[in-house]
Motif scaffolding. Sequence first.
Motif, PDB file in Angstrom:
ATOM      1  N   LEU A 115       0.185  -2.757   3.932  1.00 45.52           N
ATOM      2  CA  LEU A 115       0.058  -2.377   2.525  1.00 45.52           C
ATOM      3  C   LEU A 115      -1.351  -2.627   2.000  1.00 45.52           C
ATOM      4  O   LEU A 115      -2.095  -3.472   2.523  1.00 45.52           O
ATOM      5  N   THR A 119      -3.097  -3.541  -6.404  1.00 46.27           N
ATOM      6  CA  THR A 119      -2.378  -2.464  -7.074  1.00 46.27           C
ATOM      7  C   THR A 119      -3.373  -1.406  -7.547  1.00 46.27           C
ATOM      8  O   THR A 119      -4.559  -1.694  -7.736  1.00 46.27           O
ATOM      9  N   LEU A 139       2.804  -0.187  -6.426  1.00 48.78           N
ATOM     10  CA  LEU A 139       2.443   0.362  -5.121  1.00 48.78           C
ATOM     11  C   LEU A 139       1.497   1.548  -5.215  1.00 48.78           C
ATOM     12  O   LEU A 139       0.634   1.727  -4.353  1.00 48.78           O
ATOM     13  N   PRO A 143       0.288   3.459  -0.954  1.00 50.16           N
ATOM     14  CA  PRO A 143       0.497   2.018  -0.768  1.00 50.16           C
ATOM     15  C   PRO A 143       0.265   1.530   0.645  1.00 50.16           C
ATOM     16  O   PRO A 143       0.012   0.346   0.855  1.00 50.16           O
TER      17      PRO A 143
END
Length: 461
Positions: A115, A119, A139, A143
């Motif tokens: 990931l 953000t 996400l 993401p």
Amino acid sequence: MTTSQPELLPGTRRALLHRIAVAQAEGRAPSLVAAVVRDGKQVWTGARTSVEGHAPDENVQYRIGSITKTFTAVLILRLRDEGVLDLGDPLEKHLPGTGVGEATVADLLAHTGGLAAETPGPWWERTPGSLRPELGDVLGERPVLFPPGRRFHYSNPGYALLGALIERLRGASWEEVLRREVLEPLGLDRTSVRPQAPHAGGWAVHPWADVMLPEPAEDLGRMAPAGQLWSTTGDLSKFAVFLVNGDERVLSAGSLREMRTPAAPHEAADVASGYAYCLGLEIRRQQGRALVGHTGSLPGFLACLMISVEDDVASVVLANCTSGPLLFAVAADLVRIVAEAEPRIPAPWKPLCEADPATLELTGQWYWGTHAFALRMTADGLLSLGPLSGNGRRSRFRANGDGTWTGLEGYYAGELLRAVRRPDGTLSHLDLGSFVFTRQPYDEGAAVPGGVDPQGWRGIG
């Protein structure tokens, strides 16, 4: 377990105070507070300040940033130990529809889920969580940067997902579950999601002038499981003791050992620096000493908790500035000062009350090919295997209750050790994950893979 040691010597206390005084002055921190834990209790606290009227004590709250992740990881390991989930489960199994469900629970804990680090949108640490009300806002549209499990890539959104997973499986908010299952049982009554007086204010110190700017203290919303908590040196000292010894009301010592074990692939830079990530904990090496814990930062605050399990010493350092003192270096020095000035006094050796004859028969010298090893039975009920000289594969083994033993670490972690007996019941050899250990090098009386030359050992002539 160590024997009880007295309070720190005056020279040690002065050295600790000197170290934090230098850190606060040279790092230009509005305030800095620290604590040292030894033998399961807090043995020293110190503080330096310049702007808030009086030095903070062990009950003044600071924001602890990513140390919050360790608390979140404890909640996940509790769910695992209860059988609610498995660390190998893909996220999709328990929290469908995120778009990143191929990553496992363990991947998210160890930052190997692939990931993104942060953000999308505004800087989440300085803006209200209300700007990110849904997981999709955390996400974003891209993401995933890497295939899950391939590499370590620190991800704050990954811990937001773990918080959402906790809420889904517990049917309550992350904050409520944390309070009920960790904070209250451990007596951490000065650790909270929102600041409680007395607490420090967060400041940005100008890099080129001795002036300051107040930092906002936002509620992080969905990102709270990654960095929301406020705490004190007093509470974090208790938490450090728990991270080593465990507490059956919260998490066992065995599960905490698992949390302290590296779980992410090493990058070249990490190997060079001695850094590794575990399950919600970091391991760093400083001057040959392994330190496990976590660092943390949010605008206005810096935090560090580090433990040397071998030395039985932990330190906590908190400051209320966005940047400045290097708190890991300070925490590592506090541990080193105590460990070197007042080294750990081990408990006296005591013999076992009783020994299982079948286990005792396994002990002694064994050979894997021509490599000599010793198998020992230790007072904690484990078997310990290691080379008689030099470097080599080492591991401890836990009894399974059926005459077999399971490796706990190193190359033999998870591998099965079993004693193989002849038809008459006498001990032939040990089988360790298909490796045959014999009492003599290539013992012709044992089932050595490939057999043993019938002419036996000989010279050249």
